[in-house]
Every structure is written in C-alpha cells, then in structure tokens.
Design a protein around this motif. Sequence first.
Motif, PDB file in Angstrom:
ATOM      1  N   LEU A 142       0.825  -1.207   0.000  1.00  0.00           N
ATOM      2  CA  LEU A 142       0.000   0.000   0.000  1.00  0.00           C
ATOM      3  C   LEU A 142       0.863   1.263   0.000  1.00  0.00           C
ATOM      4  CD1 LEU A 142      -2.799  -1.125   2.499  1.00  0.00           C
ATOM      5  CD2 LEU A 142      -2.898  -1.057  -0.002  1.00  0.00           C
ATOM      6  N   GLN A 146       1.612   3.941  -3.204  1.00  0.00           N
ATOM      7  CA  GLN A 146       1.031   5.269  -3.050  1.00  0.00           C
ATOM      8  C   GLN A 146       2.070   6.316  -2.654  1.00  0.00           C
ATOM      9  OE1 GLN A 146      -2.264   6.008  -3.666  1.00  0.00           O
ATOM     10  NE2 GLN A 146      -1.681   8.163  -3.465  1.00  0.00           N
ATOM     11  N   GLU A 147       2.745   6.093  -1.535  1.00  0.00           N
ATOM     12  CA  GLU A 147       3.688   7.088  -1.020  1.00  0.00           C
ATOM     13  C   GLU A 147       5.121   6.860  -1.498  1.00  0.00           C
ATOM     14  OE1 GLU A 147       1.474   5.538   1.185  1.00  0.00           O
ATOM     15  OE2 GLU A 147       0.097   7.250   1.194  1.00  0.00           O
ATOM     16  N   ASP A 192      -7.291  -0.061  -5.662  1.00  0.00           N
ATOM     17  CA  ASP A 192      -7.455   1.362  -5.981  1.00  0.00           C
ATOM     18  C   ASP A 192      -6.138   2.011  -6.403  1.00  0.00           C
ATOM     19  OD1 ASP A 192      -9.171   3.689  -6.076  1.00  0.00           O
ATOM     20  OD2 ASP A 192      -8.036   4.436  -4.357  1.00  0.00           O
ATOM     21  N   ARG A 193      -5.019   1.372  -6.076  1.00  0.00           N
ATOM     22  CA  ARG A 193      -3.715   1.939  -6.389  1.00  0.00           C
ATOM     23  C   ARG A 193      -3.145   1.448  -7.717  1.00  0.00           C
ATOM     24  NH1 ARG A 193      -4.344   2.479  -1.018  1.00  0.00           N
ATOM     25  NH2 ARG A 193      -2.957   3.837   0.201  1.00  0.00           N
TER      26      ARG A 193
END
Length: 308
Positions: A142, A146-147, A192-193
């Motif tokens: 995750l 994302q990050e 979603d990523r």
Amino acid sequence: MIDEMTTVLEPSPMADFVETKHVKDITKRALSYIKAGFPVHFRGISGSGKTTLAMHIASKIKRPVVMIHGDEEFTTSDLVGGEHGYRFRKVVDRFVSRVMKMEEDMTKHWVDNRLTVACKYGFTLIYDEFTRSRPEANNILLAILQEKIMDLPVGRGGEQPYLKVHPDFTAIFTSNPEEYAGVHRSQDALRDRMITIDMDYFDHETELAITRAKTKLSRRDSETIVNIVRELRESGKCEFAPTIRACIMIGKTISAQQLTLAQTNGVFTQMCQDILSSETSRVGSKTNQNKIKVLVGDIVAKHYNNRS
C-alpha cells in the motif's frame, strides 16, 4: 549488493512472441499507464496470457525483473526479507607468547527478499497471481505504491525505519478471477492503487498466430485446431471455457510426433477429447468430461470433414 538468494531476471524479447494488433493495443495501453507512474494489473482467466504479456511489457521497460509468485503461505517477511541463518566470527589472538586468546560471537544474518530488492534498485516487479497470497501479506504494498515508501522491519538494521522506493521501480500484477479456488479477495485499497486491464479470450487472428508460432504447424492445421477450440468455447456447455492453452497443447502434441493433421486419422479426435475434456472440467468430474468428449467428437468431425 544484491543477496545471492534473490533471483534477478534480465528481460529480453521472446523469439516466438506474437504481436497482433490486439496484443499491440494492450501493450501500448499498459506502457502508457506505467509511464504515468501507475502499476498495471492484468486480471483474467487461467490461460489468457497474463504472465506472458507481463514479461513482454517488462522487456519493453528494459530494467531487470524480479518475479514473485503468489502463495497462500506467504507472510510479509517472504516479500520484504528476514533473518536467514547466522553469521559466525572467530578471533584468535597470539600476540603474547605461549598465550592464546580466542573470541567467538554469533549474529543473525538479514537477507532482503525480492520486493525489497526491486524497490531498492528500481527493478521491475512482476507479482504473478498476487491474490493467491493472503491480503495481510500484501499490506506492505500500500505505502510502496502510493507514497513510494517501504517500511523496514526493525531486525534489518540501519538508521532509517523506511526505504525510499527507487524512481525506476515498476510493478506489474496478474490475478485470476476471485471465484477460482485458492484465490483471495484483494483489498479495495490495493486495487485502488493500480490500473486493472481485464484479459478476455484472444480474437481469432491472435489465437491463430499464437498457435502457429508455438506449434510450428501449417496455417491450415493451426486454423482447424483453433476453430475446434473456439466452437467448443462458444457452445456454453463447459464448466471452464477452453483457452489458447488448449490450442497449443493439441498442436504441440501433433508436432512432437512429426505429423500433419491429415496423418493423425482417428488419433486426432481422441487427442482433442482428452485435452479439451480435462481442461474444461473440474478434476474428478467424470460425468461432465464424458459429455464434453461426445461434443468434441462431433465438433472435430465437422471441422475435419470441412478440410476436404
């Protein structure tokens, strides 16, 4: 330095890879998403060419590849790394004559696993059938997606509690539909990523081109096989519709015997029945397999006779 336990692949174009308009379109779409900084996810039935396409796209990116195959038994450490064995150190001091001083110590040895290696060096990660791993094992992804940061376990050592993901890092995922046995439902946050491209059956042109490339049979023989498989698929009477994999199995079996379709006689019908009934039915489903064999026999007779 990459630990010797981690296998890194050097991507290269596959000699018999088929690029029809259909395949080129999917490749172009996937590369455009990757260029924009998004991971790509190929989702589709078994035998739809997801892994092969992922490897093909990786060869276009031209970065070393790290491959992971999803597994029910995986934990986060199987992706990130862990302490594998021990490192021994022994010091013998004979500085003073007739006196020997000896010290020994033993420390655990940390080994980075494939996900960490890919993030650290900017390699392309292919995570094949990632939904076969439990969702909690994949939670580490995750923050990575994302990050662009990877949390590091305490036991790894080093001053920083995280690893900044290399800007060249790319992730390509594949998965089977959730109704398949052994497949977990992936987290909504993870889906979603990534950008998902659903893989359907190939068009006739692509199936024919792949069958010819993989089996080395003539266009006529390859087309007969493809037409048989496609008609069985479109009948709607199979538990699992046959894919291009069935075409390749039938064609390679003929090719391995150095035969043409015309030389196989009744053996060709039996071959199609064996391969197609097993691919389209659940293990142990004898009743359904017998029904499919009868249907395949009719379809083969029809297409084989049309060759005359």
